[in-house]
Write an enzyme that holds these catalytic residues in place. Structure first.
Site, PDB file in Angstrom:
ATOM      1  N   LYS A 192       1.715  54.320  19.694  1.00 17.72           N
ATOM      2  CA  LYS A 192       2.108  53.437  20.986  1.00 17.72           C
ATOM      3  C   LYS A 192       3.027  52.547  20.509  1.00 17.72           C
ATOM      4  O   LYS A 192       3.078  51.562  19.573  1.00 17.72           O
ATOM      5  CB  LYS A 192       0.638  52.453  20.833  1.00 17.72           C
ATOM      6  CG  LYS A 192       0.820  51.518  21.996  1.00 17.72           C
ATOM      7  CD  LYS A 192      -0.067  50.486  22.165  1.00 17.72           C
ATOM      8  CE  LYS A 192       0.089  49.401  23.169  1.00 17.72           C
ATOM      9  NZ  LYS A 192       1.287  48.686  22.681  1.00 17.72           N
ATOM     10  N   GLU A 267       0.136  46.436   8.145  1.00 19.33           N
ATOM     11  CA  GLU A 267       1.505  45.436   7.798  1.00 19.33           C
ATOM     12  C   GLU A 267       1.549  44.177   8.415  1.00 19.33           C
ATOM     13  O   GLU A 267       1.896  44.233   9.651  1.00 19.33           O
ATOM     14  CB  GLU A 267       2.795  46.134   7.650  1.00 19.33           C
ATOM     15  CG  GLU A 267       2.897  47.596   6.858  1.00 19.33           C
ATOM     16  CD  GLU A 267       2.814  47.255   5.572  1.00 19.33           C
ATOM     17  OE1 GLU A 267       3.097  45.992   4.945  1.00 19.33           O
ATOM     18  OE2 GLU A 267       2.484  48.195   4.540  1.00 19.33           O
ATOM     19  N   CYS A 301       9.233  40.520   9.043  1.00 21.39           N
ATOM     20  CA  CYS A 301       8.103  39.726   8.428  1.00 21.39           C
ATOM     21  C   CYS A 301       8.379  39.527   7.121  1.00 21.39           C
ATOM     22  O   CYS A 301       7.584  38.875   6.476  1.00 21.39           O
ATOM     23  CB  CYS A 301       6.828  40.521   8.796  1.00 21.39           C
ATOM     24  SG  CYS A 301       6.944  42.234   8.261  1.00 21.39           S
ATOM     25  N   GLU A 399       4.319  31.544  10.509  1.00 19.50           N
ATOM     26  CA  GLU A 399       5.699  32.117  10.186  1.00 19.50           C
ATOM     27  C   GLU A 399       6.538  32.023  11.696  1.00 19.50           C
ATOM     28  O   GLU A 399       6.034  31.935  12.706  1.00 19.50           O
ATOM     29  CB  GLU A 399       5.353  33.489  10.491  1.00 19.50           C
ATOM     30  CG  GLU A 399       6.400  34.511  10.166  1.00 19.50           C
ATOM     31  CD  GLU A 399       5.488  35.929  10.392  1.00 19.50           C
ATOM     32  OE1 GLU A 399       4.638  36.064  10.770  1.00 19.50           O
ATOM     33  OE2 GLU A 399       6.541  36.605   9.460  1.00 19.50           O
TER      34      GLU A 399
HETATM   35  C1  SIN Z   1       9.012  44.204   9.220  1.00 20.00           C
HETATM   36  O1  SIN Z   1       9.570  43.176   9.442  1.00 20.00           O
HETATM   37  O2  SIN Z   1       8.040  44.523   9.603  1.00 20.00           O
HETATM   38  C2  SIN Z   1       9.979  45.224   8.226  1.00 20.00           C
HETATM   39  C3  SIN Z   1      10.755  44.617   7.562  1.00 20.00           C
HETATM   40  C4  SIN Z   1      11.717  45.684   6.667  1.00 20.00           C
HETATM   41  O3  SIN Z   1      11.313  46.493   6.416  1.00 20.00           O
HETATM   42  O4  SIN Z   1      12.491  45.211   5.761  1.00 20.00           O
END
Ligand code: SIN
Length: 498
Positions: A192, A267, A301, A399
């Protein structure tokens, strides 16, 4: 910037316009879906429609899962690991051959600069190349048995159908980081893609089919229907769920996946500390902060969320950082002179605005930025630096996911570590120091899955990517990434008389 007209797919200037696919891929068919509906995909640089995409229905998901269930059994039983590696190698080659087109598609739908988009396409390919190699290095064990005349063996087997839910901030790399190991293991996938950026996923899928990945093993089901994610999390034929996104959604999906005891990789969110000690090389630290904070306009992230700087160097660090930030050129991602693109949508801009206003109202000092740039139509916010941040401010715990560098001052290593670890998240952390004792000490005491020491860039195919605490479970990339898509079977052979 003047008003930007939304580029229609035909005028994106692709060398191969067939790469801009707007239909979903289910059971080997490119289709508009059972519902016949479409949704609008917006170009963040203009706020206007880029194109429409097929909005597939729940029925399409169920069909995709059924097909994937049959598909993986055939795939695994009819291919060797070396052959699966070969398919991945061909896919990697096709991605690299089409890198310019893929970067244009990615930049158009996500907004990131063309340079960043090209970087992401090669980052995406690097996972495919990595798992092409890992496919053939997936060893089992022979284990000395405690019983007489007995041998214990382990086999690694594919988990089966994998539900893959990916984010908009890395429209290409988060697809390959999840599905390349799945194919290496012999699994099938139902993806998805994010409704903000479905086209990179669809283009990559087209190339994967060209490379020879069986169509029964690869389904890409764009949709606006949130029930689709619920189907992936609950359908008993799906044995593994891999999700990148917010902690709230990750928790909800994990609970649902527990209903059928699926293996999960989550993640999730971060709140990365970026610590500059008094003995740091300040120029290196500023370069690190630019990458870690402003990469993808602060929308990764692993972006630094809190810059913790020793009080003896905070003035000099801030001055150097502000100079670099003010040299960024905001604009449309596809414009080659742009070094800072837009945010993904209006609510992302509102979140940055809210964090800046909250911090300033509680005493933070604004050094640069702090507003939407005048004259730009898309979802822009000026790269912003403020000092005097404290734990009373929202930015300390949430965040921002945008271009705000909030600088906190500290006095001692203990205080820096306490501040760094004062969060329920534990994805990435960074620090800068020339003292080897401190490097070892702080790297061990930072509570996160990934630590960058004297660098702001930690992501690579060979490095295990993932968090602890509420930042999730599981690792992607690296030699550990493959195991997430495998089960270990233990075979005990008794009564062997030699
Ligand atoms: C993400 O922000 O989910 C991945 C970041 C990265 O792989 O550097």
């Amino acid at each position: 910037m003047d008003s930007v007209l939304a580029p229609k797919p035909s005028v994106l200037g692709l060398r191969d316009p067939s790469l801009l696919v707007t239909d979903g891929l289910v059971a080997g068919q490119w289709r508009t879906g059972a519902s016949g509906k479409t949704f609008s995909v917006t170009e963040p640089s203009s706020g206007e429609e880029l194109s429409r995409c097929a909005d597939l229905a729940l029925l399409d998901f169920v069909e995709a899962i059924d097909s994937a269930y049959i598909g993986y059994q055939k795939f695994y039983s009819s291919t060797t690991a070396k052959e699966r590696g070969g398919l991945l190698r061909r896919w990697n080659d096709l991605i690299l051959e089409n890198a310019d087109d893929l970067a244009i598609i990615l930049s158009s739908e996500n907004g990131k600069t063309l340079a960043e988009a090209k970087g992401e396409v090669s980052y995406a390919a690097s996972f495919v190349a990595w798992f092409a190699e890992e496919a053939t290095r997936s060893y089992g064990n022979t284990i000395p048995s405690s019983y007489h005349n007995t041998t214990v063996l382990t086999f690694k087997e594919p988990v089966g159908v994998c539900g893959i839910i990916t984010p908009w901030n890395f429209p290409a790399a988060m697809i390959t980081r999840k599905i390349a190991p799945a194919f290496a293991a012999g699994c099938s996938v139902v993806i998805k893609p994010p409704s903000e950026t479905p086209f990179s996923a669809l283009a990559l899928a087209k190339l994967a089919l060209e490379a020879g990945i069986p169509s029964s093993c690869l389904h890409v089901v764009p949709t606006k229907d949130h029930n689709a994610s619920l189907e992936l999390a609950t359908n008993p034929k799906v044995k593994k769920l891999s999700f990148t996104g917010s902690t709230g959604v990750g928790k909800m999906l994990t609970k649902l996946a527990a209903g059928t005891m699926k293996k999960v990789s989550m993640e999730l969110g971060g709140n990365a500390p970026f610590v500059v000690f008094s003995d740091a090389d300040l120029d290196l630290a500023v370069d690190g902060a630019m990458i870690s904070k402003f990469r993808s306009t602060g929308q990764t992230c692993v972006c630094a969320n809190r810059l913790l700087v020793h009080s003896s160097v905070v003035g000099e660090f801030t001055k150097k950082l502000v100079a670099k930030v003010e040299s960024l050129k905001i604009g449309r991602g596809l414009d080659s002179s742009t070094t800072q693109g837009p945010l993904v949508n209006a609510s992302a801009v509102a979140k940055v605005e809210e964090h800046v206003q909250d911090a300033v109202s509680k005493g933070a000092k604004l050094h640069t930025g702090g507003k939407k740039p005048a004259g730009l139509k898309g979802f822009f916010y000026e790269p912003t630096v403020l000092t005097g941040a404290t734990t009373k401010m929202n930015v300390a715990y949430e965040e921002t996911f945008g271009p705000l560098a909030a600088i906190f001052a500290f006095q001692t290593e203990e205080e820096a570590l306490a501040l760094a670890n004062d969060t329920e998240f534990g994805l990435a952390g960074y620090f800068f120091s020339k003292d080897i004792g401190r490097v070892m000490r702080v790297a061990q005491r930072m509570q996160c899955g990934m630590v960058g020491v004297n660098t702001g860039l930690i992501s690579a195919a060979e490095s295990p990517f993932g968090g602890i605490k509420e930042s999730g479970v599981g690792r992607e990339g690296s030699k550990y990434g493959l195991a997430e898509y495998q089960n270990i079977k233990c075979v005990t052979i008794g009564n062997i008389h030699m």
